[in-house]
Design a protein around this motif. Structure first.
Motif, PDB file in Angstrom:
ATOM      1  N   ASN A 448       0.815  -1.216   0.000  1.00  0.00           N
ATOM      2  CA  ASN A 448       0.000   0.000   0.000  1.00  0.00           C
ATOM      3  C   ASN A 448       0.851   1.269   0.000  1.00  0.00           C
ATOM      4  O   ASN A 448       0.443   2.294  -0.534  1.00  0.00           O
ATOM      5  N   SER A 451       1.693   3.060  -3.464  1.00  0.00           N
ATOM      6  CA  SER A 451       0.539   3.768  -4.031  1.00  0.00           C
ATOM      7  C   SER A 451       0.277   5.063  -3.274  1.00  0.00           C
ATOM      8  O   SER A 451      -0.014   6.102  -3.880  1.00  0.00           O
ATOM      9  N   GLN A 452       0.394   5.032  -1.955  1.00  0.00           N
ATOM     10  CA  GLN A 452       0.196   6.248  -1.173  1.00  0.00           C
ATOM     11  C   GLN A 452       1.257   7.295  -1.492  1.00  0.00           C
ATOM     12  O   GLN A 452       0.954   8.487  -1.586  1.00  0.00           O
ATOM     13  N   VAL A 455       0.407   8.820  -4.822  1.00  0.00           N
ATOM     14  CA  VAL A 455      -0.696   9.774  -4.691  1.00  0.00           C
ATOM     15  C   VAL A 455      -0.179  11.098  -4.144  1.00  0.00           C
ATOM     16  O   VAL A 455      -0.589  12.179  -4.581  1.00  0.00           O
ATOM     17  N   LEU A 473       0.991   4.864 -11.524  1.00  0.00           N
ATOM     18  CA  LEU A 473      -0.273   4.390 -10.963  1.00  0.00           C
ATOM     19  C   LEU A 473      -1.090   3.623 -11.999  1.00  0.00           C
ATOM     20  O   LEU A 473      -1.773   2.634 -11.669  1.00  0.00           O
ATOM     21  N   THR A 483      -5.934  -2.385  -5.585  1.00  0.00           N
ATOM     22  CA  THR A 483      -5.022  -1.559  -4.788  1.00  0.00           C
ATOM     23  C   THR A 483      -5.204  -0.088  -5.109  1.00  0.00           C
ATOM     24  O   THR A 483      -5.209   0.774  -4.220  1.00  0.00           O
ATOM     25  N   ILE A 484      -5.380   0.226  -6.380  1.00  0.00           N
ATOM     26  CA  ILE A 484      -5.553   1.619  -6.797  1.00  0.00           C
ATOM     27  C   ILE A 484      -6.936   2.120  -6.410  1.00  0.00           C
ATOM     28  O   ILE A 484      -7.095   3.256  -5.949  1.00  0.00           O
ATOM     29  N   GLN A 487      -7.542   3.730  -2.977  1.00  0.00           N
ATOM     30  CA  GLN A 487      -6.928   5.013  -2.635  1.00  0.00           C
ATOM     31  C   GLN A 487      -7.961   6.133  -2.753  1.00  0.00           C
ATOM     32  O   GLN A 487      -8.221   6.662  -3.834  1.00  0.00           O
ATOM     33  N   GLU A 488      -8.554   6.490  -1.626  1.00  0.00           N
ATOM     34  CA  GLU A 488      -9.574   7.534  -1.618  1.00  0.00           C
ATOM     35  C   GLU A 488      -8.986   8.900  -2.011  1.00  0.00           C
ATOM     36  O   GLU A 488      -9.616   9.672  -2.733  1.00  0.00           O
ATOM     37  N   GLU A 489      -7.779   9.174  -1.546  1.00  0.00           N
ATOM     38  CA  GLU A 489      -7.158  10.462  -1.865  1.00  0.00           C
ATOM     39  C   GLU A 489      -6.867  10.575  -3.356  1.00  0.00           C
ATOM     40  O   GLU A 489      -6.914  11.672  -3.921  1.00  0.00           O
ATOM     41  N   LEU A 490      -6.552   9.447  -3.980  1.00  0.00           N
ATOM     42  CA  LEU A 490      -6.298   9.468  -5.415  1.00  0.00           C
ATOM     43  C   LEU A 490      -7.565   9.842  -6.174  1.00  0.00           C
ATOM     44  O   LEU A 490      -7.521  10.645  -7.112  1.00  0.00           O
TER      45      LEU A 490
END
Length: 646
Positions: A448, A451-452, A455, A473, A483-484, A487-490
């Motif tokens: 994780n 990905s973070q 982002v 990404l 996995t992508i 990501q809520e922030e993404l």
């Protein structure tokens, strides 16, 4: 060109350096050593910084893009506070078998070679000042002799001697070691020396000839010991004439010799010897010996010199490696002295531009040092370490696994989150290069933290950093869409992208990633809950990018896969996007998708029609196969080797 040098170490003084665009940074440093010598601070260690970039000695003003009247900063190689901390550490680490005097001595500032070159240049230019002052004294003597020439038999010699003296008086250059040449005469100083030297020789010959001729006449007349004007052919005027011209010949000979010596002195310019000492003349063995056994400042200087030598050419790079410098630099990269760590990391980055050295560096375990340096507090050190890693990942597929080993991915993620703008730009490129490796991409997708970190990089103000992060990404989404999608922030960033950017390339990458957020009904409902979704997709559809039009249409088709979602999309007005795409379609496929989407929204049997459209377009639920395979193939094609960061 003129440069203005400022330094916090000398807050009330701005140094002015006169140089040429072809001059190296080392020559400008030589000018500064002169100024520091006059101030009694010659041991002050420093380097230059311009527009946030540190300048390396072998490069010229033109290569560094330094313009006339630019302001550069003189930065100490280590802050005084760092030296005190190092001193305290060495006090605590000292043992009985070590020499306390050696432990407490931080070492000298400039190297012996630089100091010898500086002292030699000082003698040269001090001698130049004295010789030109002596030449002015000879010109004064010539003026007095011209006045005395009226009492000789050859009084008319004042005409050619006067013209010769006038030329010397008007054209003689004025010079001081501190201020340099002054006046117009200094611009053609070599021409003056040649002309004046030749004219001095001519006048010497004439004066010597007249003196010998007059003396010969006196000897032939056999004058008594005390000649008088009456009764003999010898007079006081003839004796005076002979003595005068012999003296004048001596002055002319002295002027000529001094002029030729001055001409030889003029071949030296400020920094000729110091530049070689700073860049070229240091023996690799001596530098490595200082790095192994020197004191703090000597090791710091040795690391800086290795970085400078490595930047001078590939020959120096291989010499450093052949003498064991690579292993030494790996060890110095973990030094407690921040300056030593910075310069050794900089030297490693220079060496790693050669692929052959990269393989040896990886075998020695140097990657662990670089990834550890990514946690340094100094952003300059982190930047150099990231730069070195970027050289490795861009040149060799075999060495990529060594970077992600031993928590390398976590170290890169730390640099991405806490690094500055330049560091983030480099790290984003490193992530993209690593993602092209299937095994590493699978490892990144299973975690994780990458990905973070990506982002976080997407929120950078640098467009290239955003683009590299989004490309990475997208590759991770192809590997593991879940996995992508987690990501809520993404998602928030992708939907707000049109508010912050007008870059169509970013829009296309964002649209492709949004496809993976339509994998499940829950994620589609979450998308429809966003107030920005419609505006974002409408902005995507209004671009002139053909692929982006298709991607936008596919996103909406995936959203309306069920009757419930279809009704929500229709209520939110998503048919306006289909209508815009159909009216401004750039090819038939985009037009067909928009037209079929409009037909779906207008159908009484939405669910049955939706299934029919999905069948004709290929199942949108299985994004890794069917209709989305073309979009993903286009995504992968856009991220091939030609699209990688340099």
């Amino acid at each position: 060109m003129l440069l203005y040098v400022q330094s916090k170490s000398f807050p009330h003084k701005t140094f002015v350096v006169k140089c040429k665009t072809t001059d190296t940074i080392a020559r400008v440093r030589a000018h500064m050593l002169y100024s520091l010598y006059d101030m009694g601070r010659v041991q002050h260690q420093f380097r230059f910084r311009y527009k946030g970039q540190y300048l390396r000695d072998p490069y010229t003003m033109e290569e560094c893009k330094i313009v006339d009247h630019a302001v550069i900063t003189m930065v100490p190689m280590a802050k005084r506070q760092e030296s005190l901390v190092d001193l305290q550490q060495r006090l605590m680490e000292s043992t009985d078998d070590l020499d306390p005097a050696h432990e407490l001595d931080l070492g000298k500032g400039q190297t012996d070679e630089v100091m010898r070159a500086l002292e030699k240049e000082m003698k040269i230019f001090t001698g130049r000042e004295k010789m030109l002052a002596g030449l002015e004294g000879l010109l004064t003597a010539q003026m007095m002799l011209i006045l005395l020439a009226v009492f000789t038999h050859y009084w008319y010699s004042i005409f050619w001697c006067g013209l010769f003296w006038l030329y010397g008086y008007l054209r003689c250059p004025k010079y001081s070691r501190v201020g340099g040449f002054t006046g117009i005469a200094g611009l053609k100083r070599k021409q003056f020396c040649v002309v004046y030297g030749i004219m001095s020789l001519i006048n010497f010959g004439i004066s010597l000839g007249l003196g010998i001729y007059t003396a010969h006449n006196l000897m032939s007349l056999q004058c008594p010991s005390y000649p008088t004007e009456l009764g003999t052919g010898c007079t006081h005027a003839e004796v005076y004439t002979a003595g005068y011209f012999f003296l004048h010949a001596l002055v002319m000979l002295s002027s000529s010799i001094l002029t030729w010596v001055i001409l030889h002195n003029f071949k030296y310019e400020v920094g000729d010897l110091i530049e070689k000492a700073l860049v070229l003349t240091r023996d690799v063995e001596k530098v490595l010996e200082a790095a192994r056994n020197g004191k703090v400042k000597e090791r710091r200087t040795a690391a800086y010199e290795m970085a400078t030598m490595a930047a001078s050419g590939d020959d120096n790079k291989f010499r450093i490696v052949a003498e064991g410098g690579l292993e030494l630099l790996i060890a110095m990269g973990l030094s407690t002295d921040a300056a030593t760590q910075e310069y050794s990391t900089e030297a490693m980055a220079e060496l790693l531009t050669v692929p052959a050295i990269q393989d040896k560096f990886v075998e020695m375990g140097g990657i662990r040092t670089l990834t550890a340096v990514l946690h340094a507090k100094d952003q300059r050190v982190v930047k150099e370490a990231a730069t070195a890693l970027s050289y490795i990942v861009s040149d060799s597929e075999e060495n990529k696994p060594a970077i992600v080993a031993d928590h390398g991915l976590e170290d890169l993620c730390h640099a991405a989150r806490h690094g500055g703008k330049d560091v983030q730009s480099i790290v984003s490129g490193v992530f993209l290069e690593l993602a092209f490796n299937p095994d590493i991409r699978a490892q990144m997708a299973s975690l994780n933290s990458p990905s973070q970190a990506l982002v976080h990089l997407c929120r950078s103000s640098d467009t290239d950093t955003q683009r590299f992060a989004l490309q990475t990404l997208e590759l991770l989404a192809i590997e593991s869409s879940s996995t992508i999608a987690a990501q809520e922030e993404l998602l928030e960033y992708l939907l707000s992208l049109p508010v912050h950017s007008m870059d169509t390339r970013l829009y296309l990458l964002a649209g492709k990633i949004l496809l993976y957020f339509t994998e499940t009904q829950e994620s589609c409902e979450h998308l429809l809950d966003s107030d920005r979704l419609k505006d974002t997709l409408l902005q995507f559809s209004r671009t002139s990018d053909l692929v982006l039009q298709k991607v936008t249409a596919k996103i909406i088709l995936a959203l309306i896969d069920t009757p419930h979602l279809l009704m929500r999309a229709k209520h939110l007005g998503f048919q306006d996007i289909f209508l815009h795409i159909r009216n401004h379609a750039l090819d038939r496929d985009a037009w067909n998708m928009a037209d079929q989407g409009l037909a779906l929204m207008q159908s009484e049997h939405a669910h049955k029609a939706a299934k029919g459209i999905m069948g004709s377009q290929g199942s949108l639920k299985d994004k890794g196969r069917g209709s989305f395979s073309s979009a993903r193939s286009q995504s992968t094609a856009s991220l091939d080797r030609g699209a990688r960061p340099s």
